[in-house]
Design an enzyme around this catalytic site. Structure first.
Site, PDB file in Angstrom:
ATOM      1  CD  GLU A  55      -2.737  -1.011   2.605  1.00 35.10           C
ATOM      2  OE1 GLU A  55      -2.645  -0.019   3.347  1.00 35.10           O
ATOM      3  OE2 GLU A  55      -3.475  -1.960   2.844  1.00 35.10           O
TER       4      GLU A  55
ATOM      5  CE  LYS B 223       5.691   4.832   6.805  1.00 34.30           C
ATOM      6  NZ  LYS B 223       5.194   6.079   7.298  1.00 34.30           N
TER       7      LYS B 223
ATOM      8  NE  ARG C 111      -2.643   3.983  12.340  1.00 35.29           N
ATOM      9  CZ  ARG C 111      -1.839   2.927  12.267  1.00 35.29           C
ATOM     10  NH1 ARG C 111      -0.546   3.074  12.445  1.00 35.29           N
ATOM     11  NH2 ARG C 111      -2.319   1.739  12.016  1.00 35.29           N
TER      12      ARG C 111
ATOM     13  NE  ARG D  63       2.466   6.469  15.593  1.00 38.55           N
ATOM     14  CZ  ARG D  63       3.476   6.292  14.755  1.00 38.55           C
ATOM     15  NH1 ARG D  63       3.338   6.558  13.477  1.00 38.55           N
ATOM     16  NH2 ARG D  63       4.630   5.858  15.172  1.00 38.55           N
TER      17      ARG D  63
ATOM     18  CD  GLU E 211      -0.904   8.601   7.614  1.00 39.22           C
ATOM     19  OE1 GLU E 211      -1.221   7.830   8.553  1.00 39.22           O
ATOM     20  OE2 GLU E 211       0.133   9.277   7.618  1.00 39.22           O
TER      21      GLU E 211
ATOM     22  CG  PHE F 138      -4.512   2.124   6.319  1.00 40.92           C
ATOM     23  CD1 PHE F 138      -4.292   1.322   7.420  1.00 40.92           C
ATOM     24  CD2 PHE F 138      -4.171   3.468   6.388  1.00 40.92           C
ATOM     25  CE1 PHE F 138      -3.737   1.845   8.572  1.00 40.92           C
ATOM     26  CE2 PHE F 138      -3.611   4.006   7.550  1.00 40.92           C
ATOM     27  CZ  PHE F 138      -3.400   3.179   8.648  1.00 40.92           C
TER      28      PHE F 138
ATOM     29  NE  ARG G 199       1.335  -6.472  18.403  1.00 38.18           N
ATOM     30  CZ  ARG G 199       1.298  -6.967  19.620  1.00 38.18           C
ATOM     31  NH1 ARG G 199       1.884  -8.099  19.897  1.00 38.18           N
ATOM     32  NH2 ARG G 199       0.696  -6.313  20.593  1.00 38.18           N
TER      33      ARG G 199
ATOM     34  CE  LYS H 232       8.648   2.326  10.174  1.00 39.17           C
ATOM     35  NZ  LYS H 232       8.177   3.050  11.314  1.00 39.17           N
TER      36      LYS H 232
HETATM   37  P1  AMP Z   1       6.145   5.569  10.783  1.00 39.05           P
HETATM   38  O1  AMP Z   1       5.492   6.822  11.336  1.00 39.05           O
HETATM   39  O2  AMP Z   1       7.227   5.850   9.802  1.00 39.05           O
HETATM   40  O3  AMP Z   1       6.516   4.594  11.860  1.00 39.05           O
HETATM   41  O4  AMP Z   1       5.019   4.817   9.926  1.00 39.05           O
HETATM   42  C1  AMP Z   1       3.820   4.396  10.467  1.00 39.05           C
HETATM   43  C2  AMP Z   1       2.708   5.339  10.079  1.00 39.05           C
HETATM   44  O5  AMP Z   1       2.479   5.319   8.675  1.00 39.05           O
HETATM   45  C3  AMP Z   1       1.362   4.916  10.648  1.00 39.05           C
HETATM   46  O6  AMP Z   1       1.191   5.351  11.965  1.00 39.05           O
HETATM   47  C4  AMP Z   1       0.365   5.570   9.705  1.00 39.05           C
HETATM   48  O7  AMP Z   1       0.021   6.837  10.230  1.00 39.05           O
HETATM   49  C5  AMP Z   1       1.152   5.790   8.426  1.00 39.05           C
HETATM   50  N1  AMP Z   1       0.596   5.148   7.213  1.00 39.05           N
HETATM   51  C6  AMP Z   1       0.515   5.764   6.030  1.00 39.05           C
HETATM   52  N2  AMP Z   1      -0.017   4.958   5.098  1.00 39.05           N
HETATM   53  C7  AMP Z   1      -0.304   3.775   5.699  1.00 39.05           C
HETATM   54  C8  AMP Z   1      -0.861   2.545   5.246  1.00 39.05           C
HETATM   55  N3  AMP Z   1      -1.228   2.355   3.969  1.00 39.05           N
HETATM   56  N4  AMP Z   1      -0.981   1.549   6.157  1.00 39.05           N
HETATM   57  C9  AMP Z   1      -0.598   1.719   7.447  1.00 39.05           C
HETATM   58  N5  AMP Z   1      -0.064   2.868   7.925  1.00 39.05           N
HETATM   59  C10 AMP Z   1       0.085   3.902   7.066  1.00 39.05           C
END
Ligand code: AMP
Length: 589
Positions: A273, A275, A280, A295, A325, A366, A442, A448
Site C-alpha cells: 500500500e 505509505k 493517522r 495516533r 491516514e 486502510f 508487531r 514499512k
Molecule cells: P512511521 O510513522 O514511519 O513509523 O510509519 C507508520 C505510520 O504510517 C502509521 O502510523 C500511519 O500513520 C502511516 N501510514 C501511512 N499509510 C499507511 C498505510 N497504507 N498503512 C498503514 N499505515 C500507514
C-alpha cells in the site's frame, strides 16, 4: 489513601534505574493496595504521573510561572529566589522540596493530604475557564500545596508540570501488574533485582505479560485492566471488547531496507500500500456520532468537522472503527502536501472552518477494526480489506481507500514503490494477506519501506543546558550548514543520539567539554559557540521551514558521531540540502 503512600513509591522509584527493581517496587505497592482494597483509577493514574486519560483531551494547563507563584505563596520565599534556585537545579520540584523544608513548623498546621484531594483539586484546575482563571487555578493548587510536607510538595509540583521524573515506563507498569496479581500463581521469586525463571517458566511468564499487553493495547487503561482482573480474573481479559469512542493502540510496523527484505519478512505474495505522508486518524462511528483520534489517542473531532461529515455520509456501516491516514493537498492543484503543511490543523482550536478550506485533507482508509457490534481484529487482512471496500463510498479527494496492489514479483513491487515516492508519499507498507490486526508494534504482520536519507555533516552554532540530572551538560544543539560564501545557515536542533555514559559512545559530557572553551556568549540556558564542532546527523526527512535561516529543517535529527577529521568548509552546503530535499520524493514544491 494518604498521598504520602504514593510519595514513598515515587521516592523509591527514583533511587534505581533498574527496570526489575522498579517493577518490584510497583508490584509490592499494588499488593498492599489490593489487600487494603485501595486500588482505584485515581491511584493508578497518579502513580503514572497523570490526572487524565489521553482521550479526555484535557491537560492541567498550568504554566511554570504560576507554579513559581504558588510556591511563593506557600513558602514565603520570593519569586526571584525561587527562580534562581530553579535555574541552579533545573527542577521546580526540587526547588519546592528545598524551600518547603526551610519553612519551619509546617507540619504543625498541616492536614494529612489524601490522594483523592490531590487528584480532585488538580482535575478542577483544568476545568476552570474564563475570567479570573489564573487566581482560581492557583487557589486549587495552593490549597493542596499548603498542606504538603516537602516531599509531597516536590511531587505535586512535578505532577502539575507533567514531568514526574521517576522513569516509569508502561512496560514496567504492565509487568508489575503480572507480578502483583499472578506472582503467586507463577511462583515468581524476586531477589536483589532479579527473578529466576527457567525456560518453561519464562514461556508461561511471557504469555501472562502478552495478555496484559494486549489488554492494554485495546484499552490504554491500566485501571480498567485491574478492574477486570479483580472482577473476572485472568479470563476476563480475553473478553475485552472494543468500545466505540475509546481509542485503541494502532498497529505499527517495523522498517526494512528494501522490497526483497519486505517479501522475506511478510511472505509472498503480499499487499503493498502507499505509505501516505499524513497523520493517522482512527475513526469511530456509531450512527451519527463520529469521533476522530490521533495516533497519540487524542480526540481531534472538533478540528476536522469536514471529515466528520464525510464519514457520516460515506460510510454505510451503522457502527465501525476504521484506521486511516489523512493527507493534506493543495486545494487548487489538488497535489498532495507534505505532512508539516497540514500539521497545524491538529492543534488548531479557532478558525477551524477557514483553515479546513485552506488545508483540506483526503482520508485514505486502510483498515477496519470493528463493524456493527463485532470486532474484526481477528479477521485476516484480506477479509478486512474486502469489508472496507464494501462500506466506504469513495469520493475523490475526500475519502478513498489506500492505493494498493497484491504482488509476488519484486519488479512489480519496485514499480509501485517508485510510483508512491513520485506522487509525494513516504514509501510503501507491505502487509501479510492472512494476518490479524494486532494493536501495538508487531513483527511479521507487515513492514514499512522508505528511503534511507544520507546523514549530513553539520556544525554546532548554539547549545542549551539541560535540566535535572543533565543540568551540568549541554544537551540540545543548533546545527548549521553553509552557503556558497561559507556563511552559516541554521537547519535545526538536535538533542537525541548522545549518551549519558561515556562508554556508550559520544556522550553529553564529552561534547559539553569540547564546546565549553568555544562559548562566546550566554543568555539564560543558551550559549553561542564558535562554530568548530562538526557532527554527523541522521534524520528522517528534510522539510521546508521558516523557523531556520536555511529555510529547511530536519525531521527527527539524531547525532551519530563527531566528525573530527572534517574542516568547516567541508560541512554540507545548502545547495546539497536543496538537492536532497528534491530527491527525497520527487518533490517540486
Ligand atoms: P512511521 O510513522 O514511519 O513509523 O510509519 C507508520 C505510520 O504510517 C502509521 O502510523 C500511519 O500513520 C502511516 N501510514 C501511512 N499509510 C499507511 C498505510 N497504507 N498503512 C498503514 N499505515 C500507514
Amino acid at each position: 489513601m494518604k498521598y504520602r503512600s504514593l510519595v514513598d513509591v515515587y521516592e523509591k522509584l527514583g533511587t534505581t534505574s533498574k527496570r526489575l527493581e522498579k517493577t518490584h517496587i510497583i508490584s509490592e505497592f499494588l499488593k498492599k493496595c489490593i489487600k487494603e482494597n485501595e486500588v482505584n483509577e485515581k491511584v493508578i493514574l497518579l502513580l503514572q504521573g497523570k490526572i487524565f486519560h489521553p482521550w479526555e483531551n484535557t491537560e492541567i494547563g498550568v504554566a511554570q510561572k504560576l507554579m513559581v507563584k504558588s510556591i511563593n505563596i506557600c513558602t514565603g520565599s520570593s519569586t526571584s529566589e525561587i527562580e534562581a534556585e530553579w535555574k541552579k537545579t533545573g527542577d521546580l520540584g526540587i526547588v519546592a522540596h528545598n524551600l518547603f523544608s526551610k519553612k519551619k513548623q509546617a507540619s504543625l498546621f498541616a492536614k494529612e493530604l489524601l490522594v483523592s484531594k490531590v487528584y480532585s483539586n488538580l482535575r478542577r484546575v483544568s476545568e476552570i475557564e474564563g475570567k479570573g482563571t489564573v487566581d482560581t487555578k492557583m487557589q486549587y493548587i495552593t490549597e493542596v500545596l499548603i498542606n504538603a510536607n516537602p516531599l509531597e510538595a516536590k511531587y505535586i509540583v512535578r505532577t502539575v508540570l507533567g514531568d514526574l521524573r521517576i522513569g516509569l515506563g508502561k512496560g514496567t507498569f504492565r509487568d508489575a501488574i503480572v507480578w502483583a496479581y499472578f506472582g503467586e500463581e507463577l511462583q515468581l521469586k524476586y531477589s536483589e533485582g532479579n527473578i529466576e525463571l527457567d525456560n518453561d517458566e519464562r514461556k508461561i511468564y511471557n504469555q501472562f505479560v502478552d495478555e496484559i499487553q494486549h489488554a492494554y493495547d485495546l484499552t490504554n487503561d491500566f485501571s480498567e485492566i485491574i478492574e477486570i482482573i479483580k472482577e473476572k480474573g485472568r479470563d476476563g481479559l480475553k473478553d475485552i471488547s472494543l468500545t466505540i469512542g475509546k481509542p485503541i493502540n494502532a498497529m505499527l510496523f517495523q522498517k526494512v531496507k528494501n522490497i526483497r527484505e519486505a517479501f522475506e519478512t511478510v511472505g509472498r505474495p503480499c499487499a503493498f500500500e502507499f505509505k501516505y505522508d499524513g497523520f493517522r486518524l482512527q475513526i469511530h462511528k456509531e450512527d451519527d456520532k463520529v469521533t476522530l483520534f490521533t495516533r497519540r489517542l487524542e480526540d481531534v473531532s472538533a478540528q476536522f468537522p469536514e471529515v466528520v461529515k464525510i464519514i457520516k455520509e460515506n460510510i454505510s456501516a451503522k457502527s465501525c472503527i476504521l484506521d486511516s491516514e489523512a493527507v493534506g493537498f493543495e486545494p487548487n492543484t489538488k497535489k498532495y502536501l507534505p505532512f508539516q503543511k497540514v500539521s497545524q490543523r491538529i492543534r488548531r482550536k479557532y478558525d477551524v472552518e477557514r483553515i479546513a478550506e485552506e488545508f483540506p485533507v483526503e482520508v485514505n482508509i486502510f483498515d477496519i477494526l470493528y463493524i456493527d457490534g463485532k470486532s474484526t481484529l481477528d479477521l485476516p487482512y484480506k477479509k478486512r480489506r474486502e469489508l472496507i471496500e464494501e462500506i466506504v463510498q469513495i469520493l475523490d479527494k475526500n475519502i478513498v481507500l489506500s492505493k494498493r496492489i497484491v504482488a509476488d514479483d519484486e519488479k512489480v513491487a519496485e514499480k509501485f514503490y517508485k510510483e508512491s515516492l513520485e506522487s509525494g508519499q513516504e514509501g510503501v507498507m507491505a502487509k501479510n494477506l492472512d494476518s490479524v490486526y494486532k494493536p501495538g508494534s508487531r513483527v511479521g504482520f507487515g513492514v514499512k519501506i522508505k528511503p534511507v536519507m544520507e546523514p549530513l555533516d553539520l556544525v554546532i552554532v548554539t547549545a542549551e543546558y539541560g535540566e535535572g540530572k543533565r543540568s551540568g551538560w549541554l544537551t540540545s544543539f543548533s546545527l548549521a550548514c553553509r552557503d556558497e560564501n561559507d556563511d552559516l545557515l541554521e537547519i535545526g536542533k538536535a538533542s537525541t543520539g548522545l549518551k549519558e555514559l561515556e562508554a556508550a559512545g559520544l556522550s553529553f559530557k564529552e561534547l559539553t567539554e569540547l564546546l565549553k572553551p568555544l562559548i562566546n556568549s550566554s543568555k539564560g540556558k543558551e550559549v553561542t559557540v564558535t562554530p568548530k564542532i562538526i557532527i554527523e546527523v541522521a534524520y528522517e526527512e528534510i522539510q521546508k521551514s521558516p523557523t531556520y535561516s536555511s529555510g529547511y529543517a530536519l525531521r527527527f535529527p539524531r547525532v551519530l558521531r563527531l566528525r573530527e577529521e572534517k574542516a568547516i568548509e567541508e560541512i554540507n552546503s545548502i545547495s546539497e540540502i536543496e538537492n536532497l530535499y528534491k530527491m527525497q520524493r520527487g518533490r517540486s514544491d
